[in-house]
Scaffold this active site. Structure first.
Site, PDB file in Angstrom:
ATOM      1  NE  ARG A  71      -4.289  -9.614  41.631  1.00  0.00           N
ATOM      2  CZ  ARG A  71      -5.532  -9.972  41.298  1.00  0.00           C
ATOM      3  NH1 ARG A  71      -6.505  -9.087  41.296  1.00  0.00           N
ATOM      4  NH2 ARG A  71      -5.810 -11.221  40.974  1.00  0.00           N
ATOM      5  CB  VAL A  72      -8.613  -7.847  46.945  1.00  0.00           C
ATOM      6  CG1 VAL A  72      -8.395  -8.857  48.044  1.00  0.00           C
ATOM      7  CG2 VAL A  72      -8.374  -6.440  47.444  1.00  0.00           C
ATOM      8  CB  SER A  73     -10.543  -7.887  41.784  1.00  0.00           C
ATOM      9  OG  SER A  73      -9.842  -9.035  41.402  1.00  0.00           O
ATOM     10  CB  THR A  74     -13.300  -4.407  43.913  1.00  0.00           C
ATOM     11  OG1 THR A  74     -13.806  -5.269  44.939  1.00  0.00           O
ATOM     12  CG2 THR A  74     -13.614  -5.001  42.557  1.00  0.00           C
TER      13      THR A  74
ATOM     14  CD  GLN B  47     -12.684  -8.769  45.459  1.00  0.00           C
ATOM     15  OE1 GLN B  47     -11.612  -8.375  45.006  1.00  0.00           O
ATOM     16  NE2 GLN B  47     -13.317  -9.822  44.975  1.00  0.00           N
TER      17      GLN B  47
END
Length: 195
Positions: free
Chosen positions: A8-11, A14
């Site tokens: 998982r990355v936030s945006t 990324q």
């Protein structure tokens, strides 16, 4: 028995390439979404997919959950179903045979990650406040800049009605009304300063 990865990355900007790059995985669930909620589609899909004997690989604890309570609930739920959870950055593995030291480590590391996140949020808010005090504007640029505002005032002075002005300037009437409201405020402020 499958090697499962949750990444998982936030945006969307990324890059998730560094997460679990060296691990050979049979199934990978990738998500580009904030971790503040555990109601993330790929996370739920991943948790539902895992079966007894599987190992869930996660780059770090903060990729799985942002707060200690959610982290503990997810790990406990998986371990009860006989799924191992391996956090690579922290080098921690949780399984049914965990000792009390492993559980303590989970709580300490999770609490530190949560505290670190709250510090980052505080610093971000302070930075935004300082920038705003210095005149930095955040968000979208205004549709009506000073030049357009002058054109609107000139068209009003020529006798055009608001519908004609909004069509001519290619802006919505709502945007026009907001711009006129701003002009009125500016005139009131100048009048107050002159008195």
């Amino acid at each position: 028995m499958a090697e499962v990865g949750y990444i998982r990355v936030s945006t969307v900007n990324q890059n998730d390439a560094r997460q679990l790059a060296e691990i050979e995985l049979q199934h990978t669930f990738k998500e580009k979404l904030s971790g503040k909620s555990i109601k993330r589609p790929k996370l739920q899909e991943c948790l539902n997919f895992c079966r007894a004997g599987d190992t869930l690989h996660v780059h770090s604890m903060d990729r799985l959950a942002r707060n200690l309570k959610d982290l503990q609930n997810i790990v406990d739920s998986l371990v009860k179903r006989e799924v191992k959870v391996h956090f690579h950055k922290e080098n921690l593995i949780f399984s049914g045979e965990d000792n009390s030291l492993s559980k303590l480590m989970l709580q300490i590391m999770g609490a530190v990650a949560e505290f670190e996140r709250s510090l980052i949020n505080e610093r971000q808010k302070e930075g935004i406040k300082l920038a705003q005090e210095k005149g930095v504007r955040f968000g979208r640029k205004p549709v009506v800049d000073d030049e357009k505002l002058n054109q609107i005032v000139n068209l009003l002075n020529k006798g055009l009605n608001k519908k004609e002005i909004s069509e001519k300037m290619r802006i919505s009437r709502q945007t026009l009304y907001k711009a006129l409201k701003d002009v009125k405020k500016i005139h009131q402020t100048k009048a107050n300063l002159n008195n």
